[in-house]
Design an enzyme around this catalytic site. Structure first.
Site, PDB file in Angstrom:
ATOM      1  N   SER A   1       1.763   1.754   7.361  1.00 43.58           N
ATOM      2  CA  SER A   1       1.743   2.773   6.303  1.00 43.58           C
ATOM      3  C   SER A   1       2.621   2.415   5.108  1.00 43.58           C
ATOM      4  O   SER A   1       2.385   2.910   4.017  1.00 43.58           O
ATOM      5  CB  SER A   1       2.147   4.136   6.854  1.00 43.58           C
ATOM      6  OG  SER A   1       3.524   4.173   7.148  1.00 43.58           O
TER       7      SER A   1
ATOM      8  N   LYS B   1       9.103   6.637   4.490  1.00 41.77           N
ATOM      9  CA  LYS B   1       8.184   6.939   3.388  1.00 41.77           C
ATOM     10  C   LYS B   1       8.950   6.832   2.072  1.00 41.77           C
ATOM     11  O   LYS B   1      10.173   6.762   2.056  1.00 41.77           O
ATOM     12  CB  LYS B   1       7.606   8.361   3.506  1.00 41.77           C
ATOM     13  CG  LYS B   1       6.856   8.627   4.793  1.00 41.77           C
ATOM     14  CD  LYS B   1       5.582   7.836   4.898  1.00 41.77           C
ATOM     15  CE  LYS B   1       4.898   8.096   6.231  1.00 41.77           C
ATOM     16  NZ  LYS B   1       3.926   7.081   6.563  1.00 41.77           N
TER      17      LYS B   1
END
Length: 165
Positions: free
Chosen positions: A38, A83
């Site tokens: 990701s 993230k």
């Protein structure tokens, strides 16, 4: 008697080091693995490589956007995710949802996070703004594997966010 004293001193040193290490990990900094694709290409750039990147996470307050963060998953508090913080409370963020563009204001006490690889990232595009309380720290360095050791660059997509409040 000397053996018992040596054993007790060893146990005390081990416990002291353990408590100091736990305090540092809890309050100041820790090392966290980056799992999956990701955040590729920033982290784990070679998807076929079986070695995850490990990053140093500093646990000080949020001061700006455009940094990678370690956060607890909104759906499972035991999981940690890495993230990029894209927007903070009061910022306006441009999003694409179900093939249409939208603009939304990040609510007070929340932030907007996204993975660098949108095709394989569960992030705010999936579950919306996340509470700032889930953010555990800022990623500053890659510490493993050895060929990738170094400072993490702060790159920001300026066209996506407006701070008009």
């Amino acid at each position: 008697m000397a053996t018992q004293s040596l054993l007790w001193n060893s146990v005390k040193k081990f416990l002291t080091c353990g408590l100091i290490g736990l305090t540092i990990s809890d309050r100041y900094a820790s090392i966290v693995p980056v799992r999956g694709a990701s955040m590729s290409p920033t982290f784990n750039p070679q998807a076929r490589n079986f070695t995850d990147d490990y990053v140093l996470v500093e646990k000080f307050c949020l001061k700006s956007t455009s940094f990678h963060t370690a956060m607890c998953s909104p759906s499972n508090h035991k999981e940690k995710h890495i993230k990029r913080i894209i927007a903070l409370p009061g910022d306006w963020i441009g999003t694409t949802h179900n093939s249409h563009d939208d603009v939304l204001k990040v609510p007070k006490g929340h932030c907007w996070v996204e993975g660098d690889n949108s095709a394989s990232s569960m992030d705010s595009r999936s579950f919306g703004p996340i509470p700032l309380g889930l953010v555990k720290g800022r990623v500053t360095h890659v510490v493993w594997p050895p060929q990738r050791i170094g400072l993490v660059e702060r790159v920001f997509p300026q066209e996506r966010v407006s701070s008009f409040k």
